[in-house]
Design a protein around this motif. Structure first.
Motif, short mmCIF file in Angstrom:
data_model
loop_
_atom_site.label_atom_id
_atom_site.label_comp_id
_atom_site.label_asym_id
_atom_site.label_seq_id
_atom_site.Cartn_x
_atom_site.Cartn_y
_atom_site.Cartn_z
N GLN A 16 0.77 -1.11 0.29
CA GLN A 16 0.04 -0.15 -0.05
C GLN A 16 0.89 1.29 0.18
O GLN A 16 1.97 1.19 0.62
N PRO A 17 0.39 2.40 -0.54
CA PRO A 17 1.22 3.68 -0.76
C PRO A 17 1.52 4.15 0.60
O PRO A 17 0.69 3.97 1.58
N GLU A 64 0.68 -1.29 -11.05
CA GLU A 64 -0.07 -0.96 -12.05
C GLU A 64 0.21 -1.54 -13.41
O GLU A 64 -0.71 -2.24 -14.10
N ARG A 72 4.32 2.41 -7.53
CA ARG A 72 2.52 2.07 -7.31
C ARG A 72 2.42 2.20 -8.98
O ARG A 72 1.78 1.37 -9.30
N ASP A 118 7.57 6.52 -4.04
CA ASP A 118 6.41 5.76 -3.78
C ASP A 118 5.39 5.68 -5.16
O ASP A 118 4.74 4.74 -5.54
#
Length: 255
Positions: free
Chosen positions: A23-24, A43, A39, A35
């Motif tokens: 999770q960020p 994706e 992420r 970060d």
């Protein structure tokens, strides 16, 4: 014994453990740039775009060479691309940078399991189970049980499956595996308690029979003296999984 949670990017990585992506983390009110790149990398991975995922993770590492989650992301990329040596290098780096991360130990353990390095896999997965707040802890215990079974450490496997069920009461695989272990130990009464719980889940359509559950059911009902029910399971096994190892075992047992 089938695979434990193999990674399949997009659905998030085998029946080897599900892949977990981080999770960020928030730095003040905004995500840190590395970060964001990390992420973005995940994706791209979910879309199956390993080239752009790789670039995003590399960019994150350029900004922060000690960012374990980006190293973990690159490990997943190289695992997906079949570059085993590089995948291991980045998994090791990720776990070294964050030795208390259950997610990273779990992912590394799944990688080792997929490469049939069971002793090492068990060690990594065991590390993942140590975190009481790990959201996939019950699955990690289940994976650990499967790993121990391949090492023929049945007592350790039994304990791991029981811990999995303590964390999450109705895990179908743990219920079937415990039944199987207890059948082997000639404890049909205790085996029946776990298998009946599995059958309740089937009746409620919360899970489905698979080849091993049917073969375990056949063996249990034979021990119970319920030949009719054993025959029912055998018929389902024959119709649904005629090419399975379990069906071959059933045919051999019926000769």
């Amino acid at each position: 014994m089938r695979g434990i949670c193999q990674f399949v990017i997009g659905v998030c990585l085998l029946g080897l453990v599900g892949c977990s992506s981080p999770q960020p983390r928030l730095g003040g009110s905004e995500l840190k740039t590395y970060d964001v790149y990390t992420r973005l990398g995940f994706e791209y991975l979910q879309e199956g775009d390993t080239s752009n995922a790789k670039q995003s993770f590399q960019r994150a590492i350029e900004m922060n060479s000690g960012y374990a989650e980006a190293h973990n992301g690159l490990a997943l990329v190289f695992q997906l691309e079949g570059d085993t040596a590089l995948a291991e290098t980045y998994y090791r780096k990720a776990t070294q940078l964050e030795p208390d991360s259950a997610m990273m130990h779990n992912n590394f353990g799944a990688f080792l399991f997929a490469n049939q390095r069971y002793e090492e896999a068990c060690q990594e997965i065991a590390r993942a189970t140590e975190d009481p707040f790990y959201t996939r802890r019950s699955q990690a215990f289940e994976n650990l049980g499967r790993c121990y079974r391949l090492l023929q450490r049945d007592d350790a496997a039994k304990h791991a499956f029981q811990r999995s069920l303590q964390v999450t009461q109705n895990r179908p695989v743990s219920l079937v595996e415990l039944t199987d272990l207890l059948i082997d130990a000639n404890e049909p009464a205790d085996a029946g308690k776990y298998f009946d719980r599995f059958l309740e889940l089937v009746d409620k359509r919360q899970t489905e029979h698979y080849a091993k559950s049917l073969w375990v059911g056949i063996r249990l009902e034979r021990m119970r003296g319920n030949t009719s029910r054993a025959a029912t399971f055998a018929l389902i096994l024959k119709n649904l999984y005629p090419e399975s190892e379990e069906y071959q075992q059933y045919k051999e047992s019926s000769r």
